[in-house]
Design an enzyme around this catalytic site. Structure first.
Site, short mmCIF file in Angstrom:
data_model
loop_
_atom_site.label_atom_id
_atom_site.label_comp_id
_atom_site.label_asym_id
_atom_site.label_seq_id
_atom_site.Cartn_x
_atom_site.Cartn_y
_atom_site.Cartn_z
N HIS A 168 -0.26 37.00 27.46
CA HIS A 168 0.24 35.67 27.06
C HIS A 168 -0.88 34.76 26.55
CE1 HIS A 168 -1.49 34.63 30.89
NE2 HIS A 168 -1.40 33.36 30.53
N HIS A 192 -2.87 29.89 24.62
CA HIS A 192 -2.16 30.22 25.87
C HIS A 192 -0.67 30.01 25.64
CE1 HIS A 192 -0.73 29.76 29.99
NE2 HIS A 192 -1.88 30.29 30.40
#
Length: 145
Positions: free
Chosen positions: A62, A77
Site C-alpha cells: 500500500h 501511502h
C-alpha cells in the site's frame, strides 16, 4: 540576485488534491513523516511521481518509497489504515531497486474492495527527505497523474 531551484513532483494518482493538514490521521496531518499533500483518488492506479528508483515497498503493497533523480525522497501511502488488509486489494508492478520514470504505473488498488472494507482512500504524498530549504507549493483541486 537570488537563484531559485525547482524540483517537480507529479501527482501519483488521478483525483482531487488536498492539503496535508486535511488528512484525518495525525501522523500525516501533523507532518511527522515530512511535508507534502494528499490525493483523494479517482481510480486505483498509482504512478511514479518522479524519475528515480523504488527505494521501498511496504510488505502490504500500500506504500511506495521513491528516491528521485532530483534528490528528493518521496513516500506515496495509498489509503489510511490500509495496512490492516495485509496486502489484500493491492497489486504491485515494481520491486525495490527498479528504475522508474515519472508517470509509470507502479501499482494498482482495488477500489471497490477497499470501499467494501471501509478504507479511507485518502493518499498522502510525503517528501521524507531532501527538501531542506525548499518551499512546498502543492496543487489542490482536480489532478491528473
Amino acid at each position: 540576485m537570488s537563484v531559485q531551484h525547482t524540483r517537480r513532483i507529479l501527482s501519483p494518482l488521478n483525483g482531487r488534491g488536498i492539503a496535508l493538514e486535511q488528512v484525518p490521521d495525525p501522523v500525516f496531518s501533523e507532518k511527522v513523516l515530512g511535508d507534502g499533500c494528499a490525493v483523494i483518488p479517482a481510480d486505483g492506479k498509482i504512478y511514479s511521481p518522479v524519475d528515480g528508483v523504488i527505494s521501498s515497498i511496504a510488505e502490504t503493497r500500500h506504500a511506495y518509497g521513491f528516491i528521485a533523480d532530483n534528490g528528493l525522497e518521496i513516500l506515496v501511502h495509498f489509503g489510511l489504515e490500509s495496512t490492516a488488509l495485509k496486502g489484500e486489494g493491492f497489486t504491485s508492478h515494481v520491486k525495490v531497486g527498479d528504475r522508474v520514470r515519472a508517470g509509470e504505473l507502479v501499482a494498482e488498488a482495488d477500489i471497490p474492495f477497499l470501499r467494501e472494507k471501509g478504507i479511507d482512500m485518502t493518499t498522502p504524498v510525503i517528501i521524507t527527505d531532501g527538501a531542506d530549504g525548499l518551499d512546498l507549493i502543492a496543487d489542490e483541486g482536480q489532478l491528473r497523474a
